[in-house]
Design a protein around this motif. Structure first.
Motif, PDB file in Angstrom:
ATOM      1  N   THR A 170      -5.760  -0.683  -7.131  1.00 53.87           N
ATOM      2  CA  THR A 170      -6.093  -1.672  -6.102  1.00 53.87           C
ATOM      3  C   THR A 170      -7.520  -1.558  -5.568  1.00 53.87           C
ATOM      4  O   THR A 170      -7.932  -2.407  -4.776  1.00 53.87           O
ATOM      5  CB  THR A 170      -5.121  -1.549  -4.915  1.00 53.87           C
ATOM      6  N   ALA A 171      -8.291  -0.552  -5.983  1.00 51.04           N
ATOM      7  CA  ALA A 171      -9.621  -0.315  -5.422  1.00 51.04           C
ATOM      8  C   ALA A 171     -10.709  -0.519  -6.472  1.00 51.04           C
ATOM      9  O   ALA A 171     -10.568  -0.103  -7.626  1.00 51.04           O
ATOM     10  CB  ALA A 171      -9.719   1.096  -4.857  1.00 51.04           C
ATOM     11  N   ARG A 172     -11.802  -1.147  -6.075  1.00 52.16           N
ATOM     12  CA  ARG A 172     -12.940  -1.343  -6.987  1.00 52.16           C
ATOM     13  C   ARG A 172     -13.472  -0.009  -7.494  1.00 52.16           C
ATOM     14  O   ARG A 172     -13.869   0.119  -8.667  1.00 52.16           O
ATOM     15  CB  ARG A 172     -14.064  -2.116  -6.268  1.00 52.16           C
ATOM     16  N   SER A 173     -13.480   1.015  -6.671  1.00 53.39           N
ATOM     17  CA  SER A 173     -14.076   2.293  -7.043  1.00 53.39           C
ATOM     18  C   SER A 173     -13.278   3.030  -8.115  1.00 53.39           C
ATOM     19  O   SER A 173     -13.838   3.860  -8.837  1.00 53.39           O
ATOM     20  CB  SER A 173     -14.206   3.189  -5.809  1.00 53.39           C
ATOM     21  N   THR A 174     -11.997   2.722  -8.235  1.00 54.31           N
ATOM     22  CA  THR A 174     -11.149   3.441  -9.200  1.00 54.31           C
ATOM     23  C   THR A 174     -10.611   2.550 -10.320  1.00 54.31           C
ATOM     24  O   THR A 174     -10.363   3.036 -11.424  1.00 54.31           O
ATOM     25  CB  THR A 174      -9.965   4.110  -8.485  1.00 54.31           C
ATOM     26  N   ALA A 175     -10.425   1.263 -10.043  1.00 50.78           N
ATOM     27  CA  ALA A 175      -9.870   0.346 -11.050  1.00 50.78           C
ATOM     28  C   ALA A 175     -10.932  -0.539 -11.675  1.00 50.78           C
ATOM     29  O   ALA A 175     -10.858  -0.886 -12.851  1.00 50.78           O
ATOM     30  CB  ALA A 175      -8.789  -0.533 -10.426  1.00 50.78           C
ATOM     31  N   GLY A 176     -11.923  -0.932 -10.870  1.00 50.87           N
ATOM     32  CA  GLY A 176     -12.934  -1.870 -11.328  1.00 50.87           C
ATOM     33  C   GLY A 176     -12.689  -3.253 -10.759  1.00 50.87           C
ATOM     34  O   GLY A 176     -12.190  -3.408  -9.652  1.00 50.87           O
ATOM     35  N   THR A 177     -13.030  -4.264 -11.522  1.00 49.34           N
ATOM     36  CA  THR A 177     -12.780  -5.654 -11.151  1.00 49.34           C
ATOM     37  C   THR A 177     -11.545  -6.133 -11.912  1.00 49.34           C
ATOM     38  O   THR A 177     -10.970  -5.413 -12.731  1.00 49.34           O
ATOM     39  CB  THR A 177     -13.978  -6.518 -11.550  1.00 49.34           C
ATOM     40  N   SER A 178     -11.142  -7.376 -11.672  1.00 46.95           N
ATOM     41  CA  SER A 178      -9.998  -7.898 -12.426  1.00 46.95           C
ATOM     42  C   SER A 178     -10.320  -7.964 -13.918  1.00 46.95           C
ATOM     43  O   SER A 178      -9.444  -7.704 -14.758  1.00 46.95           O
ATOM     44  CB  SER A 178      -9.577  -9.270 -11.888  1.00 46.95           C
ATOM     45  N   PHE A 179     -11.559  -8.282 -14.264  1.00 40.81           N
ATOM     46  CA  PHE A 179     -11.943  -8.242 -15.672  1.00 40.81           C
ATOM     47  C   PHE A 179     -11.889  -6.813 -16.216  1.00 40.81           C
ATOM     48  O   PHE A 179     -11.430  -6.581 -17.331  1.00 40.81           O
ATOM     49  CB  PHE A 179     -13.347  -8.813 -15.881  1.00 40.81           C
ATOM     50  N   LEU A 180     -12.350  -5.847 -15.439  1.00 43.53           N
ATOM     51  CA  LEU A 180     -12.389  -4.476 -15.924  1.00 43.53           C
ATOM     52  C   LEU A 180     -10.989  -3.879 -16.072  1.00 43.53           C
ATOM     53  O   LEU A 180     -10.691  -3.205 -17.061  1.00 43.53           O
ATOM     54  CB  LEU A 180     -13.237  -3.607 -15.000  1.00 43.53           C
ATOM     55  N   ILE A 181     -10.119  -4.127 -15.116  1.00 41.07           N
ATOM     56  CA  ILE A 181      -8.802  -3.489 -15.165  1.00 41.07           C
ATOM     57  C   ILE A 181      -7.918  -4.047 -16.278  1.00 41.07           C
ATOM     58  O   ILE A 181      -7.104  -3.326 -16.854  1.00 41.07           O
ATOM     59  CB  ILE A 181      -8.077  -3.595 -13.801  1.00 41.07           C
ATOM     60  N   GLY A 182      -8.085  -5.328 -16.607  1.00 46.08           N
ATOM     61  CA  GLY A 182      -7.232  -5.898 -17.650  1.00 46.08           C
ATOM     62  C   GLY A 182      -7.873  -7.044 -18.411  1.00 46.08           C
ATOM     63  O   GLY A 182      -7.655  -7.201 -19.615  1.00 46.08           O
ATOM     64  N   GLY A 183      -8.658  -7.859 -17.707  1.00 48.84           N
ATOM     65  CA  GLY A 183      -9.256  -9.031 -18.330  1.00 48.84           C
ATOM     66  C   GLY A 183     -10.257  -8.722 -19.420  1.00 48.84           C
ATOM     67  O   GLY A 183     -10.613  -9.604 -20.211  1.00 48.84           O
TER      68      GLY A 183
END
Length: 338
Positions: A170-183
């Motif tokens: 849920t956090a930008r610092s650990t997951a990234g953006t929506s593109f980074l996490i899965g997109g």
């Protein structure tokens, strides 16, 4: 006779479990170490998957073992860079689960470390081995679609308030953006299909949830170097089943997922359905890790370049980073980022 490749698993979670099952299917791969946040966690993973190997809470313990050839990095996203840098410095080949990393400086450092060490890498963009995407890509290469005009891919995967969503998602610092996490799967897929470099990105983002501290929906418009264009969408908040949409339109034929229309068959008047396996599940048990691992092992045995390696995947990552900048600043972003 080919050698047996010993792998250290770093980050023994859900995705690592799917990789472990792929490794265990092969006679030429052996899991030689499991590294977790705790020894107990690593040991529990080893027991669950029937592994007889050392377990530790330090990647350095695994890296000091000269028998380890490959390090599989399956940690939360923000920990990828440090693990890859350490593995490359130790002279180990690396499997990197997507995304490669979360920042452009980390990407540059990882590429430099891998290049300096002369090790091989493969990135977990597993949809390159999905049967539908292979059918579409082969059709493009063989000229069945003519000149590509427009392509579109969409990663639609609601993760808000789901049982499998972890706090670090849920956090930008650990997951990234929506593109980074899965997109990034959709971005890599459109690159793989069109087969041309992206030279410009224009993007927009929005959110209808406060559960994520980054925009949960992103839309990127892509310009390829040959004049073809693309659109990639990612939404993590819609109430709907998982959907991965693939469309490619050409001057001689077009695909809408597994439906094809074109000049291939005389008399064809509409879209014909091709029975195949679609990329229609977010469950890692559905992902074609077998193809990814086979690609790396064959490359190691023959001395060739595996694909997608970190150099190839860097183009996917730069599109993700450019989309975030474009949406935030309201302007197109030229590639490469430099």
């Amino acid at each position: 006779m080919n050698k047996t490749w010993n792998i250290a698993i770093v980050g023994p979670g859900w995705v690592a479990g799917a990789y472990a099952e792929t490794f265990r299917k092969r006679d030429d791969v052996r899991i030689g170490h499991v590294v977790g946040r705790t020894v107990d966690g690593a040991s529990a993973f080893a027991a669950e998957h029937g592994l007889d190997c050392p377990c530790s809470d330090s990647i350095q313990t695994a890296l000091k073992n000269p028998a380890i050839d490959i390090v599989g990095v399956f940690t939360p996203h923000h920990l990828h860079a440090q693990a890859v840098l350490a593995a490359a410095k130790a002279g180990k080949h690396v499997i990197i689960e997507k995304p490669v990393c979360l920042t452009l400086p980390d990407l540059k450092a990882m590429r430099a470390a891998v290049r300096d060490a002369g090790v091989k890498t493969i990135i977990g963009f597993v949809l390159r081995w999905n049967p539908l995407l292979k059918i579409i890509r082969n059709s493009i290469v063989e000229g069945r679609l003519g000149r590509i005009i427009f392509a579109e891919t969409d990663y639609l995967h609601g993760i808000v308030a789901k049982a499998y969503t972890k706090p670090w998602h849920t956090a930008r610092s650990t997951a990234g953006t929506s593109f980074l996490i899965g997109g990034c799967h959709a971005i890599d897929a459109i690159r793989f299909l069109v087969g041309r470099p992206v030279v410009e990105v224009s993007a927009f983002s929005t959110s209808r949830t406060d559960s994520l501290d980054y925009p949960s929906t992103e839309l990127a418009l892509l310009k390829f170097d040959d004049g073809s264009i693309g659109k990639v969408g990612c939404c993590l908040e819609a109430k709907m089943p998982y959907v991965f949409n693939v469309e490619v339109y050409g001057t001689a034929g077009s695909f809408r997922n597994n439906q094809f229309a074109g000049d291939l068959y005389e008399g064809q008047t509409g879209f014909a359905t091709i029975p195949t396996i679609l990329p229609d599940s977010g469950d890692v048990s559905h992902h074609p890790f077998d193809g990814e691992v086979a690609e790396l092992i064959d490359a190691l045995n023959t001395g060739r370049r595996p694909m997608p390696d970190i150099e190839d995947a860097a183009e996917t990552m730069e599109i993700c980073f450019a989309a975030e900048v474009s949406a935030r600043e309201g302007r197109p972003v030229r590639l490469p980022l430099g």
